[in-house]
Design a protein around this motif. Structure first.
Motif, PDB file in Angstrom:
ATOM      1  N   GLY A  42       0.783  -1.227   0.000  1.00  0.00           N
ATOM      2  CA  GLY A  42       0.000   0.000   0.000  1.00  0.00           C
ATOM      3  C   GLY A  42       0.817   1.281   0.000  1.00  0.00           C
ATOM      4  N   ALA A  43       2.123   1.173   0.205  1.00  0.00           N
ATOM      5  CA  ALA A  43       2.985   2.352   0.225  1.00  0.00           C
ATOM      6  C   ALA A  43       3.166   2.904  -1.189  1.00  0.00           C
ATOM      7  N   PRO A  44       3.302   4.212  -1.301  1.00  0.00           N
ATOM      8  CA  PRO A  44       3.572   4.777  -2.629  1.00  0.00           C
ATOM      9  C   PRO A  44       5.005   4.475  -3.057  1.00  0.00           C
ATOM     10  N   TYR A  45       5.189   4.254  -4.334  1.00  0.00           N
ATOM     11  CA  TYR A  45       6.529   4.146  -4.909  1.00  0.00           C
ATOM     12  C   TYR A  45       6.661   5.297  -5.893  1.00  0.00           C
ATOM     13  N   ASN A  46       7.575   6.188  -5.603  1.00  0.00           N
ATOM     14  CA  ASN A  46       7.843   7.344  -6.463  1.00  0.00           C
ATOM     15  C   ASN A  46       9.336   7.401  -6.723  1.00  0.00           C
ATOM     16  N   ASN A  47       9.703   7.616  -7.965  1.00  0.00           N
ATOM     17  CA  ASN A  47      11.114   7.713  -8.297  1.00  0.00           C
ATOM     18  C   ASN A  47      11.271   8.636  -9.497  1.00  0.00           C
ATOM     19  N   SER A  48      12.442   9.244  -9.592  1.00  0.00           N
ATOM     20  CA  SER A  48      12.803  10.062 -10.751  1.00  0.00           C
ATOM     21  C   SER A  48      13.954   9.372 -11.456  1.00  0.00           C
ATOM     22  N   TYR A  49      13.902   9.386 -12.778  1.00  0.00           N
ATOM     23  CA  TYR A  49      14.842   8.629 -13.585  1.00  0.00           C
ATOM     24  C   TYR A  49      15.497   9.519 -14.635  1.00  0.00           C
ATOM     25  N   ALA A  50      16.726   9.187 -14.962  1.00  0.00           N
ATOM     26  CA  ALA A  50      17.423   9.731 -16.119  1.00  0.00           C
ATOM     27  C   ALA A  50      18.017   8.525 -16.835  1.00  0.00           C
ATOM     28  N   TRP A  51      17.494   8.245 -18.011  1.00  0.00           N
ATOM     29  CA  TRP A  51      17.986   7.101 -18.790  1.00  0.00           C
ATOM     30  C   TRP A  51      18.738   7.618 -20.002  1.00  0.00           C
ATOM     31  N   HIS A  52      19.974   7.160 -20.151  1.00  0.00           N
ATOM     32  CA  HIS A  52      20.749   7.451 -21.352  1.00  0.00           C
ATOM     33  C   HIS A  52      20.660   6.211 -22.240  1.00  0.00           C
ATOM     34  N   LEU A  53      19.980   6.352 -23.361  1.00  0.00           N
ATOM     35  CA  LEU A  53      19.740   5.242 -24.277  1.00  0.00           C
ATOM     36  C   LEU A  53      20.606   5.403 -25.521  1.00  0.00           C
ATOM     37  N   VAL A  54      21.182   4.318 -25.988  1.00  0.00           N
ATOM     38  CA  VAL A  54      21.905   4.313 -27.255  1.00  0.00           C
ATOM     39  C   VAL A  54      21.064   3.494 -28.230  1.00  0.00           C
ATOM     40  N   MET A  55      20.748   4.102 -29.371  1.00  0.00           N
ATOM     41  CA  MET A  55      19.859   3.493 -30.357  1.00  0.00           C
ATOM     42  C   MET A  55      20.647   3.052 -31.593  1.00  0.00           C
ATOM     43  N   GLU A  56      20.219   1.944 -32.169  1.00  0.00           N
ATOM     44  CA  GLU A  56      20.746   1.485 -33.461  1.00  0.00           C
ATOM     45  C   GLU A  56      19.596   0.876 -34.244  1.00  0.00           C
ATOM     46  N   ASP A  57      19.302   1.438 -35.393  1.00  0.00           N
ATOM     47  CA  ASP A  57      18.256   0.931 -36.273  1.00  0.00           C
ATOM     48  C   ASP A  57      16.916   0.751 -35.551  1.00  0.00           C
ATOM     49  N   GLY A  58      16.542   1.730 -34.741  1.00  0.00           N
ATOM     50  CA  GLY A  58      15.249   1.700 -34.071  1.00  0.00           C
ATOM     51  C   GLY A  58      15.179   0.850 -32.814  1.00  0.00           C
ATOM     52  N   ALA A  59      16.302   0.285 -32.406  1.00  0.00           N
ATOM     53  CA  ALA A  59      16.331  -0.537 -31.192  1.00  0.00           C
ATOM     54  C   ALA A  59      17.285   0.082 -30.176  1.00  0.00           C
ATOM     55  N   ILE A  60      16.978  -0.130 -28.908  1.00  0.00           N
ATOM     56  CA  ILE A  60      17.860   0.325 -27.835  1.00  0.00           C
ATOM     57  C   ILE A  60      18.919  -0.762 -27.623  1.00  0.00           C
ATOM     58  N   THR A  61      20.191  -0.365 -27.712  1.00  0.00           N
ATOM     59  CA  THR A  61      21.270  -1.346 -27.574  1.00  0.00           C
ATOM     60  C   THR A  61      22.046  -1.216 -26.271  1.00  0.00           C
ATOM     61  N   ARG A  62      21.960  -0.037 -25.637  1.00  0.00           N
ATOM     62  CA  ARG A  62      22.688   0.161 -24.386  1.00  0.00           C
ATOM     63  C   ARG A  62      21.959   1.213 -23.567  1.00  0.00           C
ATOM     64  N   VAL A  63      21.918   0.996 -22.253  1.00  0.00           N
ATOM     65  CA  VAL A  63      21.246   1.938 -21.352  1.00  0.00           C
ATOM     66  C   VAL A  63      22.096   2.144 -20.110  1.00  0.00           C
ATOM     67  N   MET A  64      22.173   3.388 -19.693  1.00  0.00           N
ATOM     68  CA  MET A  64      22.719   3.743 -18.380  1.00  0.00           C
ATOM     69  C   MET A  64      21.555   4.407 -17.660  1.00  0.00           C
ATOM     70  N   ALA A  65      21.051   3.737 -16.618  1.00  0.00           N
ATOM     71  CA  ALA A  65      19.879   4.217 -15.885  1.00  0.00           C
ATOM     72  C   ALA A  65      20.304   4.822 -14.554  1.00  0.00           C
ATOM     73  N   PHE A  66      19.930   6.073 -14.364  1.00  0.00           N
ATOM     74  CA  PHE A  66      20.169   6.774 -13.101  1.00  0.00           C
ATOM     75  C   PHE A  66      18.828   6.949 -12.414  1.00  0.00           C
ATOM     76  N   LEU A  67      18.753   6.609 -11.131  1.00  0.00           N
ATOM     77  CA  LEU A  67      17.526   6.724 -10.354  1.00  0.00           C
ATOM     78  C   LEU A  67      17.893   6.681  -8.890  1.00  0.00           C
ATOM     79  N   ASP A  68      16.917   6.914  -8.030  1.00  0.00           N
ATOM     80  CA  ASP A  68      17.144   6.762  -6.596  1.00  0.00           C
ATOM     81  C   ASP A  68      17.096   5.266  -6.305  1.00  0.00           C
ATOM     82  N   THR A  69      18.255   4.628  -6.363  1.00  0.00           N
ATOM     83  CA  THR A  69      18.287   3.171  -6.185  1.00  0.00           C
ATOM     84  C   THR A  69      17.903   2.780  -4.764  1.00  0.00           C
TER      85      THR A  69
END
Length: 159
Positions: A124-151
């Motif tokens: 029942g607790a709220p889950y709230n987070n803010s994210y910054a995702w650095h995505l690398v794209m190739e031919d319409g697909a995501i190939t690499r991600v660096m995800a920053f968030l409140d881990t």
């Protein structure tokens, strides 16, 4: 002694170079616009319960959760990410995470998405987070991600 030069084609060469620069910029802009639109649509679909950004991951996409918390890790494939991170997180939630995109910034094959996610945990607790995702794209697909968030907020959810 007067030396005569054959007429040079400098204006033609300059025009060709200018055309190549403009063409290169237009192509980069097209790639950026395409990648940005793909990511925007994936987030819109996720927000409306019709899919998620994870649908754009290449099978061999590498996903890194930045930081030093217990949930920080590198997932070498889409399957590893889904099985080891996405499914366990979803198992702790009573509602799906609803994304709210703040900014999408694209440069070449790189797309950065700043977004907030909200959900309700099974307890029942709220889950709230803010994210910054650095995505690398190739031919319409995501190939690499660096995800920053409140881990640590994620650690709390998983406990």
């Amino acid at each position: 002694m007067i030396i005569k030069h054959r007429s040079s084609n400098i204006p033609g060469v300059l025009a060709l170079l200018l055309l190549l620069v403009i063409s290169s910029q237009a192509n980069a802009q097209s790639v950026e616009e395409t990648n940005s639109a793909l990511i925007r649509q994936a987030f819109d679909d996720w927000e409306n319960g019709r899919g998620s950004v994870f649908d754009l991951l290449a099978e061999d996409a590498e996903w890194t959760v930045a930081g030093v918390s217990p949930v920080s890790a590198v997932y070498p494939t889409r399957q590893a990410l889904v099985e080891e991170a996405v499914e366990p997180i979803h198992a702790q939630l009573a509602t799906a995470i609803t994304p709210e995109v703040k900014h999408i910034i694209a440069q070449g094959n790189n797309v950065v998405v700043l977004w907030d996610g909200t959900a309700t945990a099974r307890n029942g607790a709220p889950y709230n987070n803010s994210y910054a995702w650095h995505l690398v794209m190739e031919d319409g697909a995501i190939t690499r991600v660096m995800a920053f968030l409140d881990t640590w907020a994620l650690v709390e959810l998983m406990e």
